[in-house]
Design an enzyme around this catalytic site. Structure first.
Site, PDB file in Angstrom:
ATOM      1  N   GLU A  28      57.472  62.832  78.786  1.00  0.00           N
ATOM      2  CA  GLU A  28      57.264  61.507  79.363  1.00  0.00           C
ATOM      3  C   GLU A  28      57.509  60.464  78.285  1.00  0.00           C
ATOM      4  OE1 GLU A  28      54.054  58.658  81.697  1.00  0.00           O
ATOM      5  OE2 GLU A  28      53.357  60.539  80.806  1.00  0.00           O
ATOM      6  N   GLU A  53      55.110  57.456  72.882  1.00  0.00           N
ATOM      7  CA  GLU A  53      54.666  56.078  73.120  1.00  0.00           C
ATOM      8  C   GLU A  53      54.714  55.303  71.799  1.00  0.00           C
ATOM      9  OE1 GLU A  53      53.771  52.710  74.236  1.00  0.00           O
ATOM     10  OE2 GLU A  53      53.519  54.101  75.934  1.00  0.00           O
ATOM     11  N   ASP A 103      60.636  49.180  79.456  1.00  0.00           N
ATOM     12  CA  ASP A 103      60.952  47.792  79.117  1.00  0.00           C
ATOM     13  C   ASP A 103      62.378  47.496  79.575  1.00  0.00           C
ATOM     14  OD1 ASP A 103      61.538  45.333  77.939  1.00  0.00           O
ATOM     15  OD2 ASP A 103      60.359  45.764  76.146  1.00  0.00           O
ATOM     16  N   LYS A 107      67.107  40.032  78.944  1.00  0.00           N
ATOM     17  CA  LYS A 107      68.100  39.103  78.415  1.00  0.00           C
ATOM     18  C   LYS A 107      69.379  39.847  78.036  1.00  0.00           C
ATOM     19  CE  LYS A 107      64.746  35.739  76.700  1.00  0.00           C
ATOM     20  NZ  LYS A 107      64.242  34.995  75.521  1.00  0.00           N
ATOM     21  N   ASP A 139      60.169  48.453  88.534  1.00  0.00           N
ATOM     22  CA  ASP A 139      60.125  47.306  89.454  1.00  0.00           C
ATOM     23  C   ASP A 139      61.278  46.360  89.184  1.00  0.00           C
ATOM     24  OD1 ASP A 139      58.925  46.601  86.907  1.00  0.00           O
ATOM     25  OD2 ASP A 139      58.487  44.671  87.834  1.00  0.00           O
TER      26      ASP A 139
END
Length: 311
Positions: A28, A53, A103, A107, A139
């Site tokens: 993950e 992470e 993330d 831009k 999303d």
């Protein structure tokens, strides 16, 4: 439960070396506070889950959660997911890679920082088992479309876009954004072929250091000394003096790996030692060697002479 690559004898280690047993391997990337990871691991106790992470705060919160909930089939790495896939899992060993709400780097000038690009999909194919897959939930529709195009352009994956599984909407951000009525997007990238270029683990070296002859300097001017490296950069931030010599704060960025470490300049029985401190168990890479070489060059400019060089 926390994986420290510098303490591993070999890269990549066998799954038995990390988990104490064999089993289907899942990676993950970006597990956040670990709530999805804990649920997934308990639903699939036969699987071995390696999480990566970059946020130190998230790593601490996830570790506490796993211990509190008695989750035993998870190991976590504090760092980039690409580093974990390259160095902590063997080729053709991963059943599933999970990327929840990465993330999106929205831009245009920052899009090169996105994880799910063509080059990554090519490299990932060398780590997935035959029929292994990557699951993406997000999303951000533009990033979602971008990832679909990048994967399809490799010719290595079958791509499907079913509705997001309910389990994948249990993350911290999904719970927040469900209340805002945001739409969610899900894709399954199934490996159908493998890139011909290998993706070898990062090369490691013995402790990088040098011995020099001459007096220990009174001052070591290093303020933000930038040392360009092939594929990265090392920065000597500052030197802190004590009665034994100097500690030098250094920052090294390489592909998929960023390290903050201590270098030392001190007297020894054989002269002046300049090299890596063992504090924090740094991974000795080509970039770290470059930082030490830069430090040695600064000492030579102050009049010291190298008598042994292991950089």
């Amino acid at each position: 439960m926390l994986v420290r690559p510098a303490l591993l004898k070999d890269l990549p280690p066998p799954p038995e070396g990390l988990f104490g047993r064999a089993g289907p391997l899942v990676v993950e990337v970006g597990f956040g506070d670990g709530r999805f990871t804990a649920l997934y691991a308990k639903l699939h106790p036969e699987r071995l889950v390696l999480g990566a992470e970059v946020s130190s705060g998230s790593v601490v919160r996830a570790l506490r959660r796993f211990r509190r909930e008695g989750v035993e089939n998870v190991r976590i790495y504090h760092g980039e997911g690409a580093f974990a896939l390259r160095n902590l899992v063997p080729p053709r060993s991963v059943l599933e890679v999970i990327v929840n709400f990465p993330d999106p780097w929205p831009k245009k000038r920052h899009q090169e920082n996105r994880l799910l690009q063509r080059g990554f999909f090519r490299k990932l194919s060398t780590r997935l088992v035959e029929g292994g897959r990557l699951l993406l939930t997000t999303d951000h529709e533009e990033y979602f479309r971008f990832a679909l195009e990048e994967a399809l352009s490799t010719g290595l994956y079958r791509v499907e876009t079913p509705p997001p599984p309910p389990l994948h909407l249990t993350t911290k951000y999904a719970e927040k954004w469900k209340g805002e009525g945001r739409p969610f997007f899900h894709a399954v990238f199934t490996k159908e072929a493998e890139d011909h270029a290998p993706w070898p683990p990062l090369r490691r070296y013995p402790m990088a250091h040098a011995l020099l002859e001459g007096p220990l300097p009174e001052h070591l001017p290093l303020s933000k000394t930038v040392l360009p490296l092939e594929g990265g950069v090392a920065v000597l931030l500052k030197a802190l003096k004590d009665e034994e010599g100097f500690y030098v704060l250094a920052h090294v960025e390489e592909e998929d790996l960023t390290q903050d470490l201590l270098l030392e300049v001190r007297r020894s029985a054989h002269g002046v030692y300049a090299g890596v401190s063992r504090f924090g168990h740094p991974l000795i890479t080509e970039g770290v060697k470059g930082a030490v070489r830069g430090l040695v060059e600064r000492l030579k400019a102050l009049g010291l002479r190298v008598v042994q060089d292991h950089t």
